[in-house]
Each structure stands twice: as structure tokens, then as C-alpha cells.
Write an enzyme that holds these catalytic residues in place. Structure first.
Site, short mmCIF file in Angstrom:
data_model
loop_
_atom_site.label_atom_id
_atom_site.label_comp_id
_atom_site.label_asym_id
_atom_site.label_seq_id
_atom_site.Cartn_x
_atom_site.Cartn_y
_atom_site.Cartn_z
N GLY A 27 -11.78 51.00 20.22
CA GLY A 27 -11.63 49.75 19.92
C GLY A 27 -12.79 48.78 20.31
O GLY A 27 -13.31 48.11 19.71
N SER A 138 -3.15 58.88 13.67
CA SER A 138 -3.63 60.13 14.08
C SER A 138 -3.21 61.30 13.08
O SER A 138 -2.15 61.22 12.27
CB SER A 138 -2.74 60.26 15.51
OG SER A 138 -2.85 61.66 15.71
N TYR A 164 4.98 60.29 20.24
CA TYR A 164 3.69 59.98 19.71
C TYR A 164 3.58 60.20 18.31
O TYR A 164 3.42 59.32 17.68
CB TYR A 164 2.67 60.52 20.65
CG TYR A 164 1.55 60.16 20.08
CD1 TYR A 164 0.77 58.74 20.42
CD2 TYR A 164 0.66 61.26 19.38
CE1 TYR A 164 -0.60 58.52 20.10
CE2 TYR A 164 -0.59 60.90 19.05
CZ TYR A 164 -1.29 59.65 19.47
OH TYR A 164 -2.48 59.40 18.49
#
Length: 286
Positions: A27, A138, A164
Site C-alpha cells: 500500500g 490473492s 483467508y
């Protein structure tokens, strides 16, 4: 063909970009490069002090604001305080394979950080967004499984990596349904996805999966991993494009247009997930 790099960014003068979780890692690199290209970059972060130190001295215009995407009160406060246009929203904040924990709202921490909070942030800010939303996902979304009746891990035994994977699949399905709705409304705004591949960051430092960071031949360094985010944020792409590394398995390489996993293209599931997510958010007292 020459690989795309940050040197290929267009002039972004006059553009406003909001990036969550931009105080470090991918980021921060993304924020740095977009500001260097002329954008006004707003960093939505939990620790404003550290973020201000991180961007101090960097060229460009930065605005650091408090935002914890796992806290729905914080998300609503950020959105309610916003005025003016946002050209690009980048939902970058995330956690990976963490132990079971609940937020102040009683939500699963990993799911709230990676998906539920960004869902609320995006839908709350949508009237301000003029160009696109970039969702950071992802390659592990391909192993994800959505349980619509237990999105928040209340009845199942919690498993950090499965949570996740599910959260990142939820992000991919969110992009699909968001783009459907934008198109149906005749909106020019685009929803796009970015995967950094396996980038050597601290995201998985606490997890057994961190071993992959030592396999440099399989991974991108953070600078290269951030290129997927930068490409998705600035290039002329169709709605719901999926950007990831061009190497085998999407693990490393330069940014290219790739294809989501099959489960991420299930339009029926995407619509049902949208409704189920609103139900979860609606169950949290304001």
C-alpha cells in the site's frame, strides 16, 4: 515486449486516490508511486502517526486519515466525513492466516478486515467514485469456499488459512457483482481486481505460509508486487478485469490481464453473497 513498470504510469495530476492500509508494504509503495505521478493520495490507516512518518519527505501530496476497515464504526465515520470526488479507491488493507479473533462489532477479524469492511467502505463511498475501485485479492482465492450461512465463522471451527482463502474469494465475487450493478445502472465506474502474486512482505510473517518468502525464485519483491495494483489503478481496462503477475501460476512476474478462478465467476453466488454480506453488516448495531 517490454514489461510494464511504474515508469509507465500516466500523469495523474488532479486525480484523487484513496488507499486503505497504505502505511506500509504494498500500500505504501502504491501510494508513493501514485503521488510521484501527480495524484493526491489519501491514506486510510489505523496508525496515522506511523503513516505520516512513512510518507514524510516523499514527493507528492498526501493526506493521512484514520480508518480501521475491520471496525464498521470507523468505516462509516470515514465515509460520512468524505466530500468531493474520489477518482480511484484501492481496497488494499488486509491480514492473512491469523488466529481466531472478533472485532469490536463481534465480527470475525480476518473476514472483516479483508472483505466485510471493504465492502461497506466501497458501497458507502460509491456515489463519490468517478473512475474505478481496485480490490486487492490473492491467487489463493482459487482455493476459497464460501459458506453463505456462516460468512462470519460462528458455527464452523475457525481455520486461519481457510478463512483467508474464503475472504479473498469473497473479494473476487464482490467485484463481479459490483460491476454487474454498475453496468446495469449505466455507470462508467469500473470494478477491477489486483493480485500481487506472492510478494515478500510481512503479511504472512506470523504464519507457517511465510516459508514461501524465503523462496525468492517463486516470489516478487514488494516493488514488483505493487505493480499489479498500480496497473489495475491506472490502465484502460474492462470492468471486472483481473490483474496479476504474468509468470507461471500468477506467483511472480510483471502485471498482465489474467483470469479469475472459476468460483470467482459465479454470478449467482456473487448476487447471493452481496445480500448475505448486507445481512451481516445490518446485524451490527450502529
Amino acid at each position: 515486449m517490454t514489461s510494464w513498470t511504474a515508469r509507465d504510469l500516466p500523469n495523474l495530476t488532479g486525480r484523487t486516490v484513496v488507499i486503505t492500509g497504505a502505511g506500509r508494504g504494498l500500500g505504501l509503495i502504491t501510494a508513493r508511486e501514485l503521488a510521484r505521478a501527480g495524484a493526491r493520495v489519501v491514506l486510510g490507516v489505523r496508525d496515522t502517526g506511523k503513516a505520516r512518518l512513512a510518507v514524510a519527505g516523499l514527493p507528492g501530496t498526501f493526506d493521512v486519515r484514520p480508518l480501521d476497515v475491520s471496525d464498521l464504526t470507523s468505516v462509516r465515520a470515514f465515509a460520512d466525513s468524505w466530500s468531493g470526488d474520489i477518482d480511484i479507491l484501492i481496497n488494499n488493507a488486509g491480514v492473512m492466516d491469523i488466529p481466531a479473533a472478533r472485532t469490536a462489532d463481534g465480527l470475525d477479524l480476518q473476514t472483516a478486515t479483508n472483505y466485510t469492511g471493504p465492502f461497506l467502505l466501497t458501497t458507502s463511498l460509491l456515489e463519490h467514485i468517478t473512475d474505478r475501485v481496485v480490490h486487492v485479492t490473492s491467487e489463493l482465492h482459487r482455493q476459497g469456499r464460501i459458506e453463505l450461512d456462516d460468512l462470519d465463522w460462528r458455527t464452523r471451527r475457525h481455520h486461519g488459512m481457510r478463512a483467508y482463502q474464503a475472504s479473498k474469494l469473497a473479494v473476487v465475487l464482490f467485484s463481479l457483482e459490483l460491476q454487474r450493478r454498475l453496468t446495469a445502472d449505466g455507470s462508467p465506474v469500473r470494478s477491477v481486481l489486483a493480485s500481487p502474486g506472492i510478494a515478500r512482505t510481512t503479511l504472512a510473517a506470523h504464519s507457517r505460509s511465510n516459508v514461501v518468502n524465503r523462496l525468492t525464485f517463486l516470489t516478487n519483491d514488494p516493488e514488483r508486487g505493487a505493480l499489479s495494483l498500480l496497473y489495475a489503478a491506472t490502465q484502460d481496462l474492462p470492468g471486472n478485469s483481473y490483474i496479476g503477475p504474468d509468470g507461471p501460476g500468477g506467483l511472480r512476474g510483471s502485471p498482465a490481464v489474467r483470469r479469475q478462478g472459476k468460483a470467482g465467476l459465479d454470478s449467482v453466488m456473487a448476487g447471493r453473497l452481496w445480500d448475505a454480506t448486507n445481512d451481516v453488516i445490518g446485524s451490527v448495531a450502529r
